[in-house]
Write an enzyme that holds these catalytic residues in place. Structure first.
Site, PDB file in Angstrom:
ATOM      1  N   CYS A 113       0.839  -1.205   0.000  1.00 12.09           N
ATOM      2  CA  CYS A 113       0.000   0.000   0.000  1.00 12.09           C
ATOM      3  C   CYS A 113       0.877   1.259   0.000  1.00 12.09           C
ATOM      4  O   CYS A 113       1.610   1.503   0.953  1.00 12.09           O
ATOM      5  CB  CYS A 113      -0.920  -0.040   1.219  1.00 12.09           C
ATOM      6  SG  CYS A 113      -1.800   1.490   1.552  1.00 12.09           S
TER       7      CYS A 113
ATOM      8  N   CYS B 181       0.275   3.708   2.867  1.00 15.03           N
ATOM      9  CA  CYS B 181       0.786   3.104   4.108  1.00 15.03           C
ATOM     10  C   CYS B 181       2.291   3.351   4.222  1.00 15.03           C
ATOM     11  O   CYS B 181       2.796   3.664   5.309  1.00 15.03           O
ATOM     12  CB  CYS B 181       0.520   1.603   4.130  1.00 15.03           C
ATOM     13  SG  CYS B 181      -1.224   1.143   4.073  1.00 15.03           S
TER      14      CYS B 181
END
Length: 165
Positions: free
Chosen positions: A87, A90
């Site tokens: 991600c 993230c």
């Protein structure tokens, strides 16, 4: 024309700041060697950020198998960063979470949960978007924030949600 540009801009912003996850799906991106992930995570996570498993979550944060209503098990307010290694947002949030953990050491606890490894925990907590930050005050219900959060907003949330007297 301006409306179209605005809508396209909002779409790109949403795409860049929020990853959808299907915890039940075993895609090629998610079928990474778990041992490699845990080794990588251990090497990249400082000693002030604690990696949670489903079992350690039930002991340190909330035992959802025993308690029907929220009951925080900790003695300091906490933030849980639900993330995945694939991600983008993230990855952008991770160094900010590390900085916050160092700056607020002794005042709050910072946890991380890799949603690809801890699928059961992620499902039980209703995590569907990444990153998701769960703010857990000592008293009261936890509050979630989905998507990338700049450091200034994270500090504001800590002061307003976690460190309120």
């Amino acid at each position: 024309m301006r409306k179209i540009i605005l809508l396209i801009s909002i779409g790109f912003y949403t795409l860049l700041t929020n990853c959808k996850t299907d915890i039940n799906k075993d895609s090629e991106n998610n079928s990474v060697n778990i041992a490699e992930n845990k080794t990588e995570e251990t090497n990249n996570t400082s000693d002030v950020v604690i990696t949670l498993t489903n079992e350690s979550f039930k002991k340190s944060v909330f035992n959802y198998e025993i308690n029907k209503e929220w009951k925080y098990e900790g003695n300091l307010p906490a933030i849980i960063d639900f993330y995945a290694t694939w991600c983008g947002p993230c990855k952008m949030l991770s160094p900010i979470v590390e900085e916050i953990a160092k700056e607020y050491k002794g005042k709050i606890i910072i946890y991380k949960v890799d949603t690809d490894i801890e699928k059961q925990l992620s499902q039980n907590m209703g995590i569907t978007n990444l990153p998701t930050l769960l703010f857990i005050p000592l008293n009261g219900e936890p509050q979630a924030s989905m998507g990338y959060m700049p450091k200034e907003e994270l500090i504001k949330a800590i002061n307003e949600v976690l460190l309120v007297k």
